[in-house]
Scaffold this motif. Structure first.
Motif, short mmCIF file in Angstrom:
data_model
loop_
_atom_site.label_atom_id
_atom_site.label_comp_id
_atom_site.label_asym_id
_atom_site.label_seq_id
_atom_site.Cartn_x
_atom_site.Cartn_y
_atom_site.Cartn_z
N GLU A 171 16.62 -62.77 -7.57
CA GLU A 171 15.26 -63.28 -7.63
C GLU A 171 14.34 -62.35 -6.85
O GLU A 171 14.71 -61.86 -5.78
CB GLU A 171 15.17 -64.67 -7.01
N ALA A 172 13.15 -62.12 -7.39
CA ALA A 172 12.18 -61.26 -6.73
C ALA A 172 10.78 -61.66 -7.17
O ALA A 172 10.62 -62.48 -8.08
CB ALA A 172 12.44 -59.80 -7.09
N ILE A 173 9.80 -61.08 -6.51
CA ILE A 173 8.42 -61.17 -6.97
C ILE A 173 8.03 -59.76 -7.40
O ILE A 173 8.11 -58.82 -6.61
CB ILE A 173 7.46 -61.67 -5.86
N LYS A 174 7.69 -59.62 -8.67
CA LYS A 174 7.21 -58.33 -9.18
C LYS A 174 5.95 -58.61 -9.99
O LYS A 174 5.90 -59.60 -10.70
CB LYS A 174 8.27 -57.68 -10.08
N TYR A 175 5.00 -57.73 -9.89
CA TYR A 175 3.69 -57.94 -10.54
C TYR A 175 3.12 -59.30 -10.13
O TYR A 175 2.48 -59.98 -10.92
CB TYR A 175 3.81 -57.85 -12.07
N GLN A 176 3.41 -59.72 -8.88
CA GLN A 176 2.96 -60.99 -8.33
C GLN A 176 3.46 -62.20 -9.13
O GLN A 176 2.82 -63.25 -9.15
CB GLN A 176 1.44 -61.02 -8.17
N MET A 177 4.62 -62.05 -9.78
CA MET A 177 5.21 -63.14 -10.56
C MET A 177 6.68 -63.30 -10.20
O MET A 177 7.35 -62.30 -9.91
CB MET A 177 5.16 -62.83 -12.06
N PRO A 178 7.21 -64.54 -10.29
CA PRO A 178 8.65 -64.71 -10.15
C PRO A 178 9.37 -63.89 -11.22
O PRO A 178 9.00 -63.91 -12.40
CB PRO A 178 8.85 -66.21 -10.39
N THR A 179 10.38 -63.16 -10.78
CA THR A 179 11.10 -62.24 -11.65
C THR A 179 12.60 -62.40 -11.40
O THR A 179 13.02 -62.58 -10.27
CB THR A 179 10.69 -60.79 -11.33
N PHE A 180 13.36 -62.32 -12.47
CA PHE A 180 14.82 -62.29 -12.35
C PHE A 180 15.28 -60.90 -12.75
O PHE A 180 14.92 -60.40 -13.81
CB PHE A 180 15.46 -63.36 -13.24
N ILE A 181 16.08 -60.29 -11.86
CA ILE A 181 16.58 -58.93 -12.07
C ILE A 181 18.06 -59.02 -12.36
O ILE A 181 18.81 -59.71 -11.65
CB ILE A 181 16.31 -58.07 -10.82
N PHE A 182 18.48 -58.32 -13.42
CA PHE A 182 19.88 -58.33 -13.85
C PHE A 182 20.27 -56.90 -14.14
O PHE A 182 19.58 -56.21 -14.88
CB PHE A 182 20.01 -59.21 -15.10
N LYS A 183 21.36 -56.45 -13.52
CA LYS A 183 21.80 -55.06 -13.68
C LYS A 183 20.67 -54.09 -13.34
O LYS A 183 20.42 -53.13 -14.07
CB LYS A 183 22.35 -54.82 -15.08
N LYS A 184 19.95 -54.40 -12.28
CA LYS A 184 18.85 -53.57 -11.76
C LYS A 184 17.66 -53.46 -12.72
O LYS A 184 16.79 -52.61 -12.54
CB LYS A 184 19.36 -52.18 -11.37
N LYS A 185 17.61 -54.31 -13.73
CA LYS A 185 16.48 -54.30 -14.68
C LYS A 185 15.77 -55.64 -14.61
O LYS A 185 16.40 -56.68 -14.41
CB LYS A 185 16.99 -54.11 -16.13
N ASN A 186 14.44 -55.61 -14.80
CA ASN A 186 13.70 -56.87 -14.89
C ASN A 186 14.15 -57.58 -16.16
O ASN A 186 14.05 -57.03 -17.26
CB ASN A 186 12.19 -56.60 -14.97
N LEU A 187 14.68 -58.78 -15.99
CA LEU A 187 15.18 -59.54 -17.13
C LEU A 187 14.06 -60.38 -17.75
O LEU A 187 13.72 -60.22 -18.92
CB LEU A 187 16.34 -60.43 -16.67
N VAL A 188 13.50 -61.27 -16.95
CA VAL A 188 12.36 -62.10 -17.38
C VAL A 188 11.46 -62.35 -16.16
O VAL A 188 11.92 -62.34 -15.03
CB VAL A 188 12.80 -63.46 -17.98
N HIS A 189 10.18 -62.60 -16.45
CA HIS A 189 9.20 -63.01 -15.44
C HIS A 189 8.59 -64.31 -15.95
O HIS A 189 8.57 -64.56 -17.16
CB HIS A 189 8.02 -62.03 -15.33
N PHE A 190 8.04 -65.10 -15.03
CA PHE A 190 7.24 -66.25 -15.45
C PHE A 190 6.13 -66.45 -14.44
O PHE A 190 6.20 -65.94 -13.32
CB PHE A 190 8.09 -67.51 -15.65
N ALA A 191 5.08 -67.15 -14.85
CA ALA A 191 3.94 -67.36 -13.95
C ALA A 191 3.15 -68.57 -14.42
O ALA A 191 3.13 -68.89 -15.61
CB ALA A 191 3.05 -66.12 -13.95
N ALA A 192 2.49 -69.22 -13.46
CA ALA A 192 1.64 -70.36 -13.79
C ALA A 192 0.19 -69.92 -13.82
O ALA A 192 -0.25 -69.12 -13.00
CB ALA A 192 1.84 -71.47 -12.75
N PHE A 193 -0.54 -70.46 -14.77
CA PHE A 193 -1.97 -70.22 -14.90
C PHE A 193 -2.67 -71.56 -15.05
O PHE A 193 -2.01 -72.60 -15.09
CB PHE A 193 -2.25 -69.31 -16.12
N LYS A 194 -3.98 -71.54 -15.14
CA LYS A 194 -4.75 -72.79 -15.16
C LYS A 194 -4.30 -73.72 -16.30
O LYS A 194 -4.14 -74.92 -16.10
CB LYS A 194 -6.23 -72.47 -15.30
#
Length: 122
Positions: free
Chosen positions: A41-64
């Motif tokens: 788990e990480a924060i990338k591009y100011q969004m929750p990010t899951f990293i798998f095999k050193k690659k960004n797997l998926v990101h998600f974020a909340a908006f209005k």
């Protein structure tokens, strides 16, 4: 933590939102972790990010008005028929907050991204 300090963890990110949004974000996080328990788990591009095999797997974020889910362009392309009801772009889809969040679809797309990363040569 005040809103001027960017979150450094997914817990901090989720804590920035009202309780009903926190519940959605936590469920998305749990959904992803069930599929890729060894993802980082990480924060990338100011969004929750899951990293798998050193690659960004998926990101998600909340908006209005929506939850943004970012499974890379290949994740969007692979599921474009299932995503036709949602606003989407090359690498992102928007799940409106006034409709049920499709956690099963998030799980399917995440599974696809894991298989995609596993199939790549080192």
């Amino acid at each position: 933590m005040d809103n001027s300090t960017p979150p450094t963890s997914i817990d901090e990110y989720i804590a920035l939102f009202p309780a009903e949004i926190q519940a959605i974000l936590q469920k998305i996080r749990t959904t992803i972790k069930e599929i890729v328990p060894d993802a980082v788990e990480a924060i990338k591009y100011q969004m929750p990010t899951f990293i798998f095999k050193k690659k960004n797997l998926v990101h998600f974020a909340a908006f209005k008005n929506h939850i943004g889910f970012y499974p890379t362009p290949s994740g969007i392309e692979q599921f474009k028929e299932a995503l036709v009801a949602y606003a989407s772009s090359k690498g992102a889809v928007q799940f409106p907050l006034d409709k049920p969040i499709p956690y099963d679809l998030i799980a399917e797309i995440t599974r696809f991204r894991v298989m995609e990363e596993q199939s790549k040569k080192k």
